[in-house]
Design a protein around this motif. Structure first.
Motif, PDB file in Angstrom:
ATOM      1  N   VAL A 128      -6.393  -0.420 -15.050  1.00 37.48           N
ATOM      2  CA  VAL A 128      -5.800  -0.276 -13.705  1.00 37.48           C
ATOM      3  C   VAL A 128      -6.552  -1.182 -12.745  1.00 37.48           C
ATOM      4  N   GLN A 129      -5.989  -1.335 -11.546  1.00 40.22           N
ATOM      5  CA  GLN A 129      -6.716  -2.051 -10.493  1.00 40.22           C
ATOM      6  C   GLN A 129      -7.489  -1.020  -9.683  1.00 40.22           C
ATOM      7  N   LEU A 130      -8.768  -1.308  -9.476  1.00 41.88           N
ATOM      8  CA  LEU A 130      -9.681  -0.387  -8.793  1.00 41.88           C
ATOM      9  C   LEU A 130      -9.139   0.129  -7.456  1.00 41.88           C
ATOM     10  N   THR A 180      -6.484   1.727  -6.657  1.00 45.80           N
ATOM     11  CA  THR A 180      -5.036   1.796  -6.413  1.00 45.80           C
ATOM     12  C   THR A 180      -4.511   3.159  -6.851  1.00 45.80           C
ATOM     13  N   THR A 181      -3.238   3.418  -6.533  1.00 51.24           N
ATOM     14  CA  THR A 181      -2.659   4.686  -6.969  1.00 51.24           C
ATOM     15  C   THR A 181      -2.620   4.751  -8.498  1.00 51.24           C
ATOM     16  N   GLY A 182      -2.465   3.609  -9.156  1.00 55.27           N
ATOM     17  CA  GLY A 182      -2.526   3.583 -10.620  1.00 55.27           C
ATOM     18  C   GLY A 182      -3.853   4.176 -11.080  1.00 55.27           C
ATOM     19  N   MET A 204       0.827  -1.213   0.000  1.00 54.02           N
ATOM     20  CA  MET A 204       0.000   0.000   0.000  1.00 54.02           C
ATOM     21  C   MET A 204       0.859   1.261   0.000  1.00 54.02           C
ATOM     22  N   THR A 205       0.623   2.079  -1.010  1.00 59.29           N
ATOM     23  CA  THR A 205       1.364   3.328  -1.149  1.00 59.29           C
ATOM     24  C   THR A 205       0.856   4.358  -0.151  1.00 59.29           C
ATOM     25  N   VAL A 206       1.789   5.077   0.439  1.00 59.25           N
ATOM     26  CA  VAL A 206       1.426   6.164   1.344  1.00 59.25           C
ATOM     27  C   VAL A 206       0.914   7.334   0.496  1.00 59.25           C
TER      28      VAL A 206
HETATM   29  N1  GLN Z   1       0.566   0.438  -4.479  1.00 59.28           N
HETATM   30  C1  GLN Z   1      -0.743   0.548  -5.009  1.00 59.28           C
HETATM   31  C2  GLN Z   1      -1.621   1.329  -4.063  1.00 59.28           C
HETATM   32  O1  GLN Z   1      -1.311   1.454  -2.912  1.00 59.28           O
HETATM   33  C3  GLN Z   1      -1.374  -0.799  -5.356  1.00 59.28           C
HETATM   34  C4  GLN Z   1      -1.437  -1.773  -4.221  1.00 59.28           C
HETATM   35  C5  GLN Z   1      -2.182  -3.076  -4.536  1.00 59.28           C
HETATM   36  O2  GLN Z   1      -2.794  -3.234  -5.574  1.00 59.28           O
HETATM   37  N2  GLN Z   1      -2.113  -4.015  -3.677  1.00 59.28           N
HETATM   38  O3  GLN Z   1      -2.632   1.825  -4.441  1.00 59.28           O
END
Ligand code: GLN
Length: 246
Positions: free
Chosen positions: A139-141, A143-145, A95-97
């Motif tokens: 992207v993944q829902l 997320t920071t992406g 998990m990104t800060v």
């Molecule tokens: N680092 C990204 C974020 O914090 C994705 C983390 C994840 O998909 N597990 O949003």
């Protein structure tokens, strides 16, 4: 006697309602970790077991704290709520800060450098992150992406529950690129032919563990455990087990 018990009960109920009843995870024998086990090499399934860098770091932290570890798998965008509501004691999920997340949870010290990278098909006309303008990006829902790609000019963002699903869409030409964290990107590209990661990163970020806002005691305890793991070389050892240096 009965009256005395009633008074005692009332006092303890009151105590748990006011500040001194602040629930600390440190009072428990087992700590629950919220994660999304779709994120190799940080967390993923091997058979029925969730393994990976975060799972091992969490285990090492629990060993330091003398706690049992229980890992709960959930959607990535449920983790912050699980932690802030007390359903889980901490979230460890690559998990990104971010400033936004800090409004809802406390972060520990960081334990990894990370980046969002761009995956494209070999031969794509997307050569740098600037070329993403006007493209369809997976992207993944939550997320920071997801958050940062939503600012790309003219881009259409396709959101998936799992990063791997975004990669499958790219393989079948439903989208033009995937923006995702570097280490899972490397795993996905290795496992599927015809994909490349652009050299230039989309963003640079840092991972940390999330705890509830009122759980600063656990935050402090995790920070102390993390410091020990960094100092003893155990953290590097765990990372090296899952990520081979280039
Ligand atoms: N680092 C990204 C974020 O914090 C994705 C983390 C994840 O998909 N597990 O949003």
């Amino acid at each position: 006697m009965k009256k005395f018990v009633t008074v005692l009960l009332a006092v303890s109920v009151l105590a748990s309602l006011v500040g001194c009843g602040k629930k600390s995870s440190l009072d428990k024998d087992t700590l629950v970790m919220a994660t999304n086990a779709e994120f190799p090499p940080y967390e993923y399934y091997e058979g029925d077991e969730i393994i990976g860098i975060d799972a091992e770091i969490a285990q090492a932290i629990c060993d330091e704290l003398g706690k049992e570890l229980k890992i709960e798998d959930m959607a990535f965008d449920s983790i912050v709520t699980a932690v802030s509501s007390g359903k889980a004691d901490f979230g460890a999920a690559g998990m990104t800060v971010t400033e936004d997340r800090k409004k809802n949870v406390l972060f520990t010290d960081t334990y990894a450098q990370a980046s969002q990278v761009v995956i494209v098909k070999e031969g794509s006309d997307i050569a740098t992150p600037d070329d993403l303008a006007g493209k369809t990006i997976g992207v993944q829902l939550g997320t920071t992406g997801d958050i940062y790609v939503s600012d790309v000019e003219g881009a259409t963002v396709e959101r998936y529950n799992k990063g791997f699903e975004a990669v499958q869409s790219l393989l079948t030409d439903k989208i033009d690129a995937v923006v995702i964290d570097q280490e899972p990107a490397k795993v996905f590209v290795q496992e599927n032919e015809g994909l490349v990661i652009l050299e230039e990163h989309f963003t640079d970020e840092e991972y940390a563990i999330a705890v509830a806002k009122d759980n600063d005691e656990l935050q402090k305890a995790i920070n102390e455990a993390l410091a020990k793991l960094k100092e003893s070389g155990k953290l590097d050892e765990i990372v090296a087990k899952y990520i081979t240096a280039e």
